[in-house]
Design a protein around this motif. Sequence first.
Motif, PDB file in Angstrom:
ATOM      1  N   ASN A 169      27.616  66.137 -67.629  1.00 31.73           N
ATOM      2  CA  ASN A 169      27.899  66.592 -66.261  1.00 31.73           C
ATOM      3  C   ASN A 169      27.485  65.546 -65.236  1.00 31.73           C
ATOM      4  OD1 ASN A 169      28.954  69.122 -66.829  1.00 31.73           O
ATOM      5  ND2 ASN A 169      26.929  70.070 -66.916  1.00 31.73           N
ATOM      6  N   VAL A 170      28.289  65.436 -64.183  1.00 30.25           N
ATOM      7  CA  VAL A 170      27.980  64.535 -63.065  1.00 30.25           C
ATOM      8  C   VAL A 170      28.152  65.307 -61.756  1.00 30.25           C
ATOM      9  CG1 VAL A 170      28.733  62.464 -61.811  1.00 30.25           C
ATOM     10  CG2 VAL A 170      28.684  62.445 -64.328  1.00 30.25           C
ATOM     11  N   LEU A 171      27.202  65.124 -60.852  1.00 32.61           N
ATOM     12  CA  LEU A 171      27.306  65.737 -59.512  1.00 32.61           C
ATOM     13  C   LEU A 171      27.507  64.653 -58.474  1.00 32.61           C
ATOM     14  CD1 LEU A 171      24.480  68.413 -58.976  1.00 32.61           C
ATOM     15  CD2 LEU A 171      26.895  68.764 -59.483  1.00 32.61           C
ATOM     16  N   LEU A 172      28.496  64.829 -57.634  1.00 30.69           N
ATOM     17  CA  LEU A 172      28.711  63.905 -56.520  1.00 30.69           C
ATOM     18  C   LEU A 172      28.356  64.640 -55.236  1.00 30.69           C
ATOM     19  CD1 LEU A 172      32.148  62.324 -57.547  1.00 30.69           C
ATOM     20  CD2 LEU A 172      29.838  61.573 -58.148  1.00 30.69           C
ATOM     21  N   GLU A 173      27.377  64.076 -54.553  1.00 31.27           N
ATOM     22  CA  GLU A 173      26.790  64.764 -53.415  1.00 31.27           C
ATOM     23  C   GLU A 173      27.353  64.208 -52.106  1.00 31.27           C
ATOM     24  OE1 GLU A 173      22.501  64.853 -54.084  1.00 31.27           O
ATOM     25  OE2 GLU A 173      22.237  64.335 -51.980  1.00 31.27           O
ATOM     26  N   GLY A 174      27.978  65.064 -51.315  1.00 35.48           N
ATOM     27  CA  GLY A 174      28.480  64.628 -50.014  1.00 35.48           C
ATOM     28  C   GLY A 174      27.401  64.734 -48.957  1.00 35.48           C
ATOM     29  N   THR A 175      27.630  64.083 -47.820  1.00 39.15           N
ATOM     30  CA  THR A 175      26.718  64.254 -46.689  1.00 39.15           C
ATOM     31  C   THR A 175      27.560  64.545 -45.445  1.00 39.15           C
ATOM     32  OG1 THR A 175      26.728  61.901 -46.185  1.00 39.15           O
ATOM     33  CG2 THR A 175      24.987  62.675 -47.653  1.00 39.15           C
ATOM     34  N   GLN A 176      26.888  64.776 -44.342  1.00 43.11           N
ATOM     35  CA  GLN A 176      27.551  65.187 -43.101  1.00 43.11           C
ATOM     36  C   GLN A 176      28.330  66.490 -43.327  1.00 43.11           C
ATOM     37  OE1 GLN A 176      27.619  61.679 -43.877  1.00 43.11           O
ATOM     38  NE2 GLN A 176      25.989  61.436 -42.414  1.00 43.11           N
ATOM     39  N   GLY A 177      29.373  66.709 -42.532  1.00 41.27           N
ATOM     40  CA  GLY A 177      30.149  67.936 -42.681  1.00 41.27           C
ATOM     41  C   GLY A 177      31.569  67.669 -42.236  1.00 41.27           C
ATOM     42  N   PHE A 178      32.459  68.595 -42.605  1.00 40.22           N
ATOM     43  CA  PHE A 178      33.884  68.438 -42.333  1.00 40.22           C
ATOM     44  C   PHE A 178      34.181  68.191 -40.847  1.00 40.22           C
ATOM     45  CE2 PHE A 178      37.978  70.297 -41.210  1.00 40.22           C
ATOM     46  CZ  PHE A 178      38.798  69.533 -42.007  1.00 40.22           C
ATOM     47  N   GLY A 179      33.495  68.921 -39.963  1.00 43.47           N
ATOM     48  CA  GLY A 179      33.781  68.861 -38.524  1.00 43.47           C
ATOM     49  C   GLY A 179      33.467  67.530 -37.874  1.00 43.47           C
ATOM     50  N   ILE A 180      32.687  66.676 -38.568  1.00 46.11           N
ATOM     51  CA  ILE A 180      32.401  65.361 -37.986  1.00 46.11           C
ATOM     52  C   ILE A 180      33.066  64.243 -38.793  1.00 46.11           C
ATOM     53  CG2 ILE A 180      30.323  66.056 -36.735  1.00 46.11           C
ATOM     54  CD1 ILE A 180      28.659  64.694 -38.952  1.00 46.11           C
ATOM     55  N   SER A 181      34.122  64.616 -39.557  1.00 42.72           N
ATOM     56  CA  SER A 181      34.918  63.601 -40.251  1.00 42.72           C
ATOM     57  C   SER A 181      35.659  62.735 -39.236  1.00 42.72           C
ATOM     58  CB  SER A 181      35.927  64.298 -41.167  1.00 42.72           C
ATOM     59  OG  SER A 181      36.998  63.419 -41.471  1.00 42.72           O
ATOM     60  N   LEU A 182      35.660  61.453 -39.471  1.00 42.33           N
ATOM     61  CA  LEU A 182      36.397  60.523 -38.601  1.00 42.33           C
ATOM     62  C   LEU A 182      37.884  60.879 -38.560  1.00 42.33           C
ATOM     63  CD1 LEU A 182      36.387  57.789 -36.967  1.00 42.33           C
ATOM     64  CD2 LEU A 182      36.702  56.629 -39.149  1.00 42.33           C
ATOM     65  N   TYR A 183      38.415  61.367 -39.695  1.00 40.59           N
ATOM     66  CA  TYR A 183      39.848  61.679 -39.765  1.00 40.59           C
ATOM     67  C   TYR A 183      40.184  63.096 -39.302  1.00 40.59           C
ATOM     68  CZ  TYR A 183      40.213  57.661 -43.002  1.00 40.59           C
ATOM     69  OH  TYR A 183      40.162  56.438 -43.590  1.00 40.59           O
ATOM     70  N   TYR A 184      39.370  64.078 -39.694  1.00 41.00           N
ATOM     71  CA  TYR A 184      39.745  65.483 -39.505  1.00 41.00           C
ATOM     72  C   TYR A 184      38.854  66.245 -38.546  1.00 41.00           C
ATOM     73  CZ  TYR A 184      42.298  64.045 -43.558  1.00 41.00           C
ATOM     74  OH  TYR A 184      43.119  63.337 -44.388  1.00 41.00           O
ATOM     75  N   GLY A 185      37.802  65.592 -38.062  1.00 39.83           N
ATOM     76  CA  GLY A 185      36.852  66.275 -37.191  1.00 39.83           C
ATOM     77  C   GLY A 185      37.252  66.218 -35.731  1.00 39.83           C
ATOM     78  N   THR A 186      36.283  66.490 -34.871  1.00 38.57           N
ATOM     79  CA  THR A 186      36.540  66.607 -33.438  1.00 38.57           C
ATOM     80  C   THR A 186      36.432  65.234 -32.761  1.00 38.57           C
ATOM     81  OG1 THR A 186      34.195  67.137 -33.186  1.00 38.57           O
ATOM     82  CG2 THR A 186      35.730  68.994 -33.315  1.00 38.57           C
TER      83      THR A 186
END
Length: 336
Positions: A169-186
Amino acid sequence: MSCTIIVGGFFGDEGKGKVVAHIAHKDKPVIISRGGVGPNAGHTVKVGETEYGVRMVPSGFVYPDAKLCIGSGVLVDPRVLKSEIERLNVRGRVFVDYRCGIITEDHIARDKGSAHLAKKIGSTGSGCGPANSDRVMRVSPQAKDVPELKEYLLDVPKAIDDALKQDQNVLLEGTQGFGISLYYGTYPFVTSKDTSASQIAADNGVGPTKIDNVVVVFKAYPTRVGEGPFSTEMPAEKSDAMGIMEFGTVTHRKRRIGGWDGAMARYSAMINGCTQAAITGIDRVDKACYGITEYGKLTKKAKDFLKQAEDDIGCPVVLISTGPDVSQIIDIRDEK
Ligand code: IMP
Ligand code: MG
């Protein structure tokens, strides 16, 4: 065996660190590897009486049997990394992809000194924006150019591929959140990179066909630090009166608090390709749920909230956090 990505569904600080720690203890991954922007991220993990704040080392460090990697997409501040490795006593377990971009003192000075970044956007001042800008301009150093990082260097995608080929098993850990994505955030009130699951895969050099699960973490009462639109934000007096008060792990700024945002949850789940959802802070929906570890013991109020959340997200809610400690969680992944 499988490769799982964990990302934040709102504006960051959803409690990903705690969810990662729980999944790690249960699924026993051999590698936990971080994607995301860099040391602008702060994760808090509480184990017993001790609360740990991490910015560079994957928050899965509390699970002692995994290699802790930092993927090539991530920016590394060697000073922050070294001090965390010492403080957490994880030397020998931490690996840095040799292609990671490096944050220098100059990047930090440019971040903190920029009226646009520091004031208008409300950046964390950790140098990430200027460092990513230099990386795009192809003038930034890489981890392999920094002598103090030599002992940590690794080809992270290769290590992950080897583990998956051996059925681990491998876990890939994200950081930040969707709303502050350069592409999809605000935009422009966002961080300096995409933050969605696809980006976390790319940060670690794992192709999309190798990803089995995408766990998106949502917080019952979302929060936002820094500037920018927040449609469900409530006045601070209201959240204070509800006993909801949070401070940033990196900047110690008071977080803005909002109500559940079903439309955002749905859109975020869509772009992240969510397969399983996690909800944190259910004890804020109903205090009677604090510390509960069995789904059946949740109150009707909490179950109604979860039902609504599940309809909004369009994915089963299989992890429900009921308090800050790693042990305070309901895991119904096997039942759904
Ligand atoms: P930067 O990423 O430091 O450039 O900051 C840009 C915006 O993203 C600011 O509003 C920060 O508060 C926010 N931000 C960056 N990283 C995080 C995080 O890990 N959690 C929450 N907000 C973040
Ligand atoms: Mg955080």
